[in-house]
Design an enzyme around this catalytic site. Structure first.
Site, short mmCIF file in Angstrom:
data_model
loop_
_atom_site.label_atom_id
_atom_site.label_comp_id
_atom_site.label_asym_id
_atom_site.label_seq_id
_atom_site.Cartn_x
_atom_site.Cartn_y
_atom_site.Cartn_z
NE ARG A 76 -3.66 1.13 1.10
CZ ARG A 76 -4.40 2.11 1.61
NH1 ARG A 76 -4.92 1.96 2.83
NH2 ARG A 76 -4.63 3.22 0.94
CG ASP A 101 -3.40 2.48 7.84
OD1 ASP A 101 -2.84 2.16 6.79
OD2 ASP A 101 -4.46 3.15 7.87
CD GLU A 270 -3.27 9.90 3.69
OE1 GLU A 270 -2.55 8.91 3.91
OE2 GLU A 270 -4.37 9.83 3.13
NE ARG A 286 -8.48 10.84 3.32
CZ ARG A 286 -8.11 9.61 3.64
NH1 ARG A 286 -6.86 9.22 3.40
NH2 ARG A 286 -8.95 8.78 4.22
CE1 TYR A 381 -5.05 6.78 0.48
CE2 TYR A 381 -2.81 6.78 1.32
CZ TYR A 381 -4.17 6.87 1.55
OH TYR A 381 -4.64 7.07 2.81
#
Length: 903
Positions: A76, A101, A270, A286, A381
């Site tokens: 990721r 995460d 982000e 964002r 992303y």
């Protein structure tokens, strides 16, 4: 010295239409470059994209990481950068066990390409997570390049037992309950890395900042103004009072130390930072708020220390996802047209992570007139970088159980259009009146725009006078544009799209006008769906995709589910409409739980043109929109037709025409005018319309037109004036353009370009030689000999007949002799005799022409018994004289014998 083109006689098709004053302006202007994609050397603060939209469009994709391999369940968070030596660096999270995460023992891994993204090396570790207890993890890479030192930094999260959402206040690098800011450093362009420089204590202002992370993607180095060289890494910080702010991490000593900016905004997430053409920094973020489905934009004018409060940019829909924003020309000079060109990538929807889209702006991100979908399906992303070969690299991740990393590469031509900067001296118009605006159009591309019409997309009832412009590469022009607004115009903002069609290339930009003096728009009392076709082309061919946007508004006082479906209609292919109907899967234009007085934009829809559409010449697309309440009851439904899209006769073969121009050799000035022939050739798969012509331009100004003959040729002649030897050479550009009759389908053939050089007149430098003469035996008698000199021009041809060559004998001028057809002058010289054996004297004959001199020296001897000395430059001269003397002596003996016989 006048302009080097002279008009010929009236019966000739020769043209020269410029005065000496106009010539000076043309010669002083920079000629537009003919672009070629080629590898660059590292200059400035990055590698520029190839500034052309006339190349063959390119978009390629390859997979760089496969989730579930090499010890990681998924990959990721992509980050793409380019090292100062041109190596392309791709990095991402390698996540073991699951795809979570931090905190978990993730690693930062990556691959390197040494050939501008064509091939990639093996996956390597940058910062390696520790899976054994106590665990350590690294996540969310962000590449920052120091172009001044050559160092490359890879920022990322370092976590132990806490992640972003449960980190505790503190900065102790060993505190396992704190999420830390760390980076790895490479001093060899990403080949090897030194990991684990932790700077949490430097970038946290106080204990109210209880969590933070450097946002993934990339940071930048400032290249303009007082803060040139500063490193800037964007981040997000959560405060103890619940505020989520953006913070820029700054370094003024090449990463030796860091400090934080003032925090700004709320509900941030982000974010990315880009330096604009005047040194202002733009932050594009964002949102972490579920109610905000557009990008948030802020600005800094002090190098990132303080920032404005963010505002929503409704041009950039976003489903709360990470994105990428970069300069297309990072090495462009401050304030230049190219410095204003930005590229932006994200999932351009308001409802889910789909519809990967690239956008382009030519005005520092004020407007985004160009967009194109590269991946309509599930995508998350993205991270972009400009490459040494002039392409743009795009690193992105899909969305699924085992997430993978993909790398795409494209050029600016793939976007199907180029943006132009549009500015004006004023931005307001009055309803019912005509307003003349001085509009400035700027062209940041290498291709000059020559003598093209500007069209304005205006609402029904509005009018604009047509104008034509020529805009050099990197230049601007200001033209008056008269706009007439109808009396019933609604007050408020009106975006106006300006378009220039340059053969097959289209340029577009937007100007936001304010309408005043009209009527106040009535508040909407029922839902509405407004349709927009961005990047609308004049012509379409089979297989072309048409982007369609829908702006959906819910003014009702209740939450609804908005669902589109295909309408019934004739002459169109419902299966060719994609990214619209939920029945066809994702992405689509459905929006669940659209709140009261809320709206959204759907930009996922595309329609693929079919053969039957092309044959018909247009396409109509009917759609149906239905709102239902939470109980599933229909509260509103309406058929919304996409405005008819004219395909404008793309079936005509004239759209396949190609224009070429024969090369023109350099013209050597020779003291008089010379004729240069210019010939264009037009090829086409079908017949050209009768009456087709080729228009010729010289350095962007029209000079003549010529009919296209049956073989496809059109030609003109121009006379080239002499350029004096003390003047510089001049290079000119000839442009040939296919022009078809007004009643024929419009040609989209690209202009053909050819350059030629006019060289200055050569200084005629003559050369002079004199023939070496052998020694002379006088025999006691006067001797008459001939001494020859020859004069030629620089090219080897003889000088003009009758050119005088002056001869001197032993320093005394003797005679001046004109040259013959071969450039030779013969001097007849009588020599005094020498009587005594052993005596001699030397003779020097010198020939002169202007400043040129040549001479020969020989001896006069008494008789044949004296051995003559050799003559320089002649190996047989002395022997030849001796032979003559011997024959003369023999002749005397024979004569004496004959005399005796007669007696």
């Amino acid at each position: 010295m006048g302009f080097p083109f002279k008009k010929a006689g009236p019966l000739s098709r020769r043209k020269a239409v410029f005065s000496a004053l106009g010539a000076a302006a043309l010669i002083g202007a920079a000629l537009p470059a003919i672009p070629t994609a080629q590898a660059q050397t590292g200059t400035g603060y990055g590698f520029d994209a190839t500034a052309s939209i006339s190349e063959e469009p390119k978009f390629t994709t390859q997979q760089l990481a496969d989730g579930g391999t090499l010890g990681f369940d998924c990959y990721r968070i992509p980050s793409l950068g380019v090292a100062p030596n041109g190596d392309v660096l791709a990095s991402w999270d390698g996540r073991p066990n699951n795809c979570a995460d931090a905190p978990q023992p993730n690693s930062i891994v990556g691959r390197v390409s040494t050939d501008s993204g064509a091939t990639w090396g093996e996956q390597n570790d940058i910062s390696t997570g520790i899976t054994a207890e106590p665990k350590t993890g690294y996540s969310d890479p962000s590449i920052v390049v120091d172009w001044e030192t050559g160092d490359v930094l890879n920022f990322h999260v370092k976590s132990f037992d806490a992640g972003y959402f449960n980190s505790q206040p503190g900065t102790d690098p060993n505190d396992r309950n704190v999420v830390h800011v760390a980076y790895a450093t490479s001093e060899d362009n990403g080949a090897t890395w030194v990991p684990d420089t932790v700077i949490t204590d430097q970038v946290v202002a106080d204990e109210t900042w209880d969590s933070r992370f450097a946002t993934s993607g990339n940071g930048i180095q400032l290249q303009y103004g007082a803060h040139k060289g500063r490193l800037v890494q964007p981040s997000v910080t959560r405060m103890t009072n619940g505020r989520v702010a953006a913070v820029a991490m700054l370094s003024d000593d090449h990463g030796a130390t860091w400090y934080p900016s003032a925090p700004w905004g709320n509900s941030m997430d982000e974010n990315k930072i880009v330096e604009l053409s005047d040194g202002t920094l733009m932050n594009n973020s964002r949102s972490s708020s579920g109610a905000e489905t557009y990008r948030k934009v802020s600005y800094s004018t002090d190098g990132g220390v303080t920032w404005t409060e963010p505002t929503l940019d409704t041009q950039l829909p976003d489903p709360r996802n990470n994105a990428s924003i970069i300069r297309a020309f990072p090495a462009a000079p401050e304030g230049s047209a190219q410095a204003k060109v930005l590229l932006f990538s994200n999932t351009a929807t308001t409802s889910g992570r789909t519809n990967g889209t690239i956008r382009m702006s030519c005005d520092d991100g004020q407007t985004w007139p160009i967009s194109k979908v590269f991946e309509p399906g599930a995508i998350q992303y993205t991270s972009m970088a400009t490459l040494p070969n002039g392409d743009i690299g795009l690193l992105w991740e899909n969305n699924g159980s085992n997430i993978d990393i993909f790398y795409s590469q494209f050029n600016l031509s793939w976007l199907d259009a180029g943006c132009i900067g549009v500015d004006a001296d004023e931005f307001s118009v009055t309803a019912g009146e005509s307003t003349t605006l001085n509009v400035t159009l700027t062209n940041p591309f290498d291709n000059a725009i020559v003598d093209r019409a500007v069209s304005l997309a205006l609402p029904e009832g509005w009018q604009a006078e047509s104008v034509r412009v020529s805009i050099p590469s990197g230049g601007s022009v200001t033209v008056p544009v008269q706009i007439t607004a109808p009396l019933v115009a609604d007050n408020g903002d009106l975006p106006v799209e300006f378009s220039i069609l340059d053969g097959a290339d289209r340029y577009t930009g937007r100007l936001n006008l304010t309408v005043q003096g009209g009527q106040e728009p009535s508040p909407e009392t029922e839902p509405s769906v407004k349709v927009n076709v961005p990047n609308l082309q004049d012509t379409y061919a089979t297989g072309d995709k048409i982007n369609i946007n829908f702006a959906v508004n819910n003014p009702l006082g209740i939450t609804v589910n908005s669902a589109p479906s295909l309408g019934e209609g004739e002459n169109w292919m419902p299966a060719n409409l994609r990214g619209f109907d939920p029945e066809q899967g994702a992405p689509n234009c459905r929006y669940r739980n659209l709140g009261a007085n809320q709206s959204y934009n759907c930009t996922t829809t595309t329609y693929e043109v079919s053969d039957s559409d092309v044959e018909r010449g247009y396409v109509d697309i009917p759609t149906v929109w239905t709102f239902t309440n939470t109980a599933g009851e229909t509260v509103w439904s309406k058929t919304v037709d996409v405005p008819r899209i004219e395909l404008n006769g793309t079936q005509d073969a004239v759209t396949d025409a190609i224009v070429t121009v024969d090369p023109i050799n350099p013209v050597h000035s020779n003291g008089q005018s010379q004729t240069v022939e210019v010939q264009a050739n037009v090829t086409s798969e079908g017949d050209l319309p009768a009456g087709s012509k080729v228009a010729f331009y010289l350095d962007s100004s029209p000079i003549d037109t010529a009919a296209v003959d049956a073989e496809g040729y059109a030609s003109i002649s121009i006379d080239v004036d002499n350029i004096a030897s003390d003047q510089p050479e001049r290079t000119f550009e000839v442009r040939a353009r296919l022009v078809v009759p007004e009643d024929a389908p419009r040609s989209i053939a690209r202009d053909a370009l050819v350059r030629f050089t006019v060289l200055p007149e050569l200084v005629q430098q003559n050369s002079l030689v004199i023939m070496d003469h052998p020694d002379v035996v006088s025999g006691g008698q006067p001797k008459t000999i001939v001494v020859s000199a020859k004069a030629t021009q620089l090219d080897g041809s003889p000088v003009a007949v009758g050119t005088p060559i002056t001869f001197h004998v032993n320093g005394v001028e003797h005679d001046s002799v004109p040259t013959d057809e071969e450039g030779t002058a013969d001097l007849q010289l009588t020599l005094d005799p020498v009587h005594n054996v052993g005596e001699e004297y030397e003779v020097t004959v010198e020939a002169t022409l202007d400043e040129l001199t040549a001479l020969t020296t020989f001896k006069v001897l008494a008789d044949a018994s004296e051995e003559p000395s050799p003559v320089a430059g002649s190996s047989n001269g002395g022997s030849f004289v001796a032979l003559l003397a011997l024959l003369a002596a023999l002749g005397g003996i024979v004569g004496a014998v004959l005399g005796l016989l007669k007696l």
